[in-house]
Design a protein around this motif. Structure first.
Motif, PDB file in Angstrom:
ATOM      1  N   PHE A   1       0.825  -1.213   0.000  1.00 30.05           N
ATOM      2  CA  PHE A   1       0.000   0.000   0.000  1.00 30.05           C
ATOM      3  C   PHE A   1       0.861   1.266   0.000  1.00 30.05           C
ATOM      4  O   PHE A   1       0.692   2.149  -0.847  1.00 30.05           O
ATOM      5  CB  PHE A   1      -0.920  -0.018   1.223  1.00 30.05           C
ATOM      6  CG  PHE A   1      -1.867   1.145   1.314  1.00 30.05           C
ATOM      7  CD1 PHE A   1      -3.112   1.081   0.714  1.00 30.05           C
ATOM      8  CD2 PHE A   1      -1.527   2.304   1.995  1.00 30.05           C
ATOM      9  CE1 PHE A   1      -4.003   2.147   0.794  1.00 30.05           C
ATOM     10  CE2 PHE A   1      -2.391   3.377   2.078  1.00 30.05           C
ATOM     11  CZ  PHE A   1      -3.641   3.295   1.474  1.00 30.05           C
ATOM     12  N   ARG A   2       1.798   1.353   0.928  1.00 26.17           N
ATOM     13  CA  ARG A   2       2.599   2.571   1.060  1.00 26.17           C
ATOM     14  C   ARG A   2       3.408   2.856  -0.212  1.00 26.17           C
ATOM     15  O   ARG A   2       3.398   3.987  -0.723  1.00 26.17           O
ATOM     16  CB  ARG A   2       3.532   2.453   2.266  1.00 26.17           C
ATOM     17  CG  ARG A   2       4.468   3.637   2.435  1.00 26.17           C
ATOM     18  CD  ARG A   2       5.246   3.531   3.737  1.00 26.17           C
ATOM     19  NE  ARG A   2       6.179   4.646   3.898  1.00 26.17           N
ATOM     20  CZ  ARG A   2       6.832   4.905   5.035  1.00 26.17           C
ATOM     21  NH1 ARG A   2       6.640   4.132   6.104  1.00 26.17           N
ATOM     22  NH2 ARG A   2       7.648   5.933   5.106  1.00 26.17           N
ATOM     23  N   GLY A   3       4.095   1.850  -0.731  1.00 25.38           N
ATOM     24  CA  GLY A   3       4.924   2.057  -1.916  1.00 25.38           C
ATOM     25  C   GLY A   3       4.102   2.498  -3.119  1.00 25.38           C
ATOM     26  O   GLY A   3       4.501   3.398  -3.868  1.00 25.38           O
ATOM     27  N   THR A   4       2.941   1.869  -3.307  1.00 20.86           N
ATOM     28  CA  THR A   4       2.066   2.234  -4.422  1.00 20.86           C
ATOM     29  C   THR A   4       1.593   3.670  -4.303  1.00 20.86           C
ATOM     30  O   THR A   4       1.649   4.450  -5.274  1.00 20.86           O
ATOM     31  CB  THR A   4       0.853   1.286  -4.477  1.00 20.86           C
ATOM     32  OG1 THR A   4       1.307  -0.043  -4.751  1.00 20.86           O
ATOM     33  CG2 THR A   4      -0.135   1.726  -5.542  1.00 20.86           C
ATOM     34  N   MET A   5       1.142   4.045  -3.108  1.00 20.36           N
ATOM     35  CA  MET A   5       0.576   5.384  -2.933  1.00 20.36           C
ATOM     36  C   MET A   5       1.634   6.475  -3.042  1.00 20.36           C
ATOM     37  O   MET A   5       1.372   7.552  -3.608  1.00 20.36           O
ATOM     38  CB  MET A   5      -0.162   5.482  -1.598  1.00 20.36           C
ATOM     39  CG  MET A   5      -1.382   4.588  -1.509  1.00 20.36           C
ATOM     40  SD  MET A   5      -2.530   4.838  -2.915  1.00 20.36           S
ATOM     41  CE  MET A   5      -3.566   3.389  -2.748  1.00 20.36           C
ATOM     42  N   MET A   6       2.835   6.233  -2.560  1.00 21.19           N
ATOM     43  CA  MET A   6       3.864   7.259  -2.660  1.00 21.19           C
ATOM     44  C   MET A   6       4.379   7.395  -4.094  1.00 21.19           C
ATOM     45  O   MET A   6       4.734   8.498  -4.533  1.00 21.19           O
ATOM     46  CB  MET A   6       5.010   6.980  -1.689  1.00 21.19           C
ATOM     47  CG  MET A   6       4.605   7.085  -0.205  1.00 21.19           C
ATOM     48  SD  MET A   6       3.598   8.553   0.208  1.00 21.19           S
ATOM     49  CE  MET A   6       4.746   9.889  -0.086  1.00 21.19           C
ATOM     50  N   GLU A   7       4.414   6.284  -4.848  1.00 24.02           N
ATOM     51  CA  GLU A   7       4.766   6.373  -6.276  1.00 24.02           C
ATOM     52  C   GLU A   7       3.722   7.195  -7.025  1.00 24.02           C
ATOM     53  O   GLU A   7       4.063   8.063  -7.849  1.00 24.02           O
ATOM     54  CB  GLU A   7       4.869   4.968  -6.872  1.00 24.02           C
ATOM     55  CG  GLU A   7       5.243   4.961  -8.345  1.00 24.02           C
ATOM     56  CD  GLU A   7       5.300   3.562  -8.939  1.00 24.02           C
ATOM     57  OE1 GLU A   7       5.354   3.462 -10.193  1.00 24.02           O
ATOM     58  OE2 GLU A   7       5.271   2.569  -8.177  1.00 24.02           O
ATOM     59  N   TYR A   8       2.456   6.933  -6.731  1.00 22.81           N
ATOM     60  CA  TYR A   8       1.379   7.681  -7.376  1.00 22.81           C
ATOM     61  C   TYR A   8       1.411   9.152  -6.938  1.00 22.81           C
ATOM     62  O   TYR A   8       1.217  10.058  -7.767  1.00 22.81           O
ATOM     63  CB  TYR A   8       0.040   7.049  -7.007  1.00 22.81           C
ATOM     64  CG  TYR A   8      -1.153   7.651  -7.702  1.00 22.81           C
ATOM     65  CD1 TYR A   8      -1.431   7.376  -9.034  1.00 22.81           C
ATOM     66  CD2 TYR A   8      -2.029   8.486  -7.009  1.00 22.81           C
ATOM     67  CE1 TYR A   8      -2.532   7.928  -9.662  1.00 22.81           C
ATOM     68  CE2 TYR A   8      -3.134   9.043  -7.638  1.00 22.81           C
ATOM     69  CZ  TYR A   8      -3.380   8.758  -8.962  1.00 22.81           C
ATOM     70  OH  TYR A   8      -4.475   9.311  -9.582  1.00 22.81           O
ATOM     71  N   PHE A   9       1.663   9.395  -5.667  1.00 23.66           N
ATOM     72  CA  PHE A   9       1.740  10.761  -5.133  1.00 23.66           C
ATOM     73  C   PHE A   9       2.786  11.581  -5.889  1.00 23.66           C
ATOM     74  O   PHE A   9       2.524  12.716  -6.306  1.00 23.66           O
ATOM     75  CB  PHE A   9       2.086  10.687  -3.636  1.00 23.66           C
ATOM     76  CG  PHE A   9       2.072  12.004  -2.912  1.00 23.66           C
ATOM     77  CD1 PHE A   9       0.915  12.460  -2.293  1.00 23.66           C
ATOM     78  CD2 PHE A   9       3.214  12.783  -2.818  1.00 23.66           C
ATOM     79  CE1 PHE A   9       0.894  13.671  -1.613  1.00 23.66           C
ATOM     80  CE2 PHE A   9       3.208  13.995  -2.151  1.00 23.66           C
ATOM     81  CZ  PHE A   9       2.040  14.439  -1.539  1.00 23.66           C
TER      82      PHE A   9
END
Length: 321
Positions: A139-147
């Motif tokens: 979750f964290r890695g996906t959201m920060m990449e998208y951010f």
């Protein structure tokens, strides 16, 4: 191409690839965008550079988050965060005064800052650490990449907005430096068969800040108020695009020439609906004063100069007082 209502009112699709095109293509982009911003302040963007693979992962992780047991979500409730990060329960917000609470649950993510960051130490508005679900490994890695990708995309949209206002492409470069941005995951259950009067997924409101870049799933629900047509426009999902709208700060910056428009969500699809708005507010220290191309000779600015941070804090005070 555009999406039409019964009266013919529409939201245009802006091709961002024209930013890298010929002078004529850039002029076309600027004019199309200006027309949209003068009319509703809402438009779609295509050729945005965010991969479909990443978008699919964002939706998968968002659905996984909202499917967690209630206790797991409450453990990261945003009430535990000084920076407004984390989970917001169903009916936790009422965006339309006088209406029932919104039929949605959400999750807030911002720039990842620890307590040693000077901005956090100084107590700057909405700055600090995120809260993360412990049981979702990706979750964290996906959201920060998208951010990060959305910050970059928002910078390109601001370049296009500068051209639409008759300004140099890099006019907003300082505004885009170290921006205050918020990624928000939203889950809308189906509209109940017998809703309370005025009950809906998200009440009618305008956004506070700069621009909002909204990722939609394949379920309809977003509606935009068209003052000229005196009706709500259904902003239907279009594959390969984002919906972009201007916030109150852009209206202020342009002396109310560009519009920050009411919008709402009514999930009549009969299914679970997910969306992902990205709120790009810009550099908190940047001054917001009437743009030189938005003041005709003899006119006066409608608003005194302010900063991004001061504007946001004022809007929060008005809304949550």
């Amino acid at each position: 191409m555009s999406i039409n209502s019964e009266s013919g009112a529409s939201l245009p699709i802006i091709d961002l690839s024209l930013l890298a095109g010929t002078d004529h293509q850039r002029q076309q982009l600027a004019q199309s965008l200006a027309d949209a911003c003068l009319h509703t302040g809402f438009f779609y963007v295509s050729h945005h550079g965010i991969s479909e693979t990443l978008i699919k992962r964002v939706f998968e992780e968002s659905q996984a988050l909202f499917s967690l047991p209630g206790a797991d979500k409450e453990a990261i409730n945003k009430s535990f965060s000084k920076a407004n990060r984390g989970y917001e329960p169903l009916k936790g917000q009422t965006l339309e005064p006088g209406s029932p609470p919104d039929l949605k649950e959400g999750f807030y993510i911002g720039e990842e800052l620890d307590n040693s960051d000077p901005r956090v130490e100084a107590g700057r508005f909405n700055m600090g650490a995120n809260q993360w679900p412990r049981t979702l490994a990706d979750f964290r890695g996906t959201m920060m990449e998208y951010f990060q990708g959305m910050n970059e995309l928002s910078g390109r949209i601001m370049e296009a907005l500068a051209l639409s206002l008759g300004l140099d492409e890099d006019f907003f470069a300082d505004f885009c430096r170290q921006p205050l941005s918020t990624l928000r995951l939203l889950h809308y259950p189906p509209q109940p068969p017998n809703p309370a009067p005025g009950e809906k997924g998200c009440g009618a409101h305008t956004d506070f800040g700069g621009i909002t870049v909204l990722l939609l799933d394949d379920k309809p629900g977003l509606q935009v108020w068209d003052a000229k047509a005196d009706e709500w426009i259904n902003a239907e999902p279009i594959s390969g695009t984002f919906v972009v709208n201007l916030g109150d700060m852009i209206a202020r910056w342009t002396n109310d020439r560009y519009r920050s428009t009411l919008h709402r969500v009514v999930n009549t699809s009969g299914a679970e609906r997910y969306s992902v708005p990205f709120f790009f507010t810009g550099n908190p220290d940047h001054e917001v004063s009437c743009l030189p191309t938005c003041l005709d000779e003899g006119d006066q600015p409608h608003y005194p100069p302010t900063t991004v941070e001061a504007h946001l804090m004022d809007m929060y005070r008005r809304t949550y007082a």
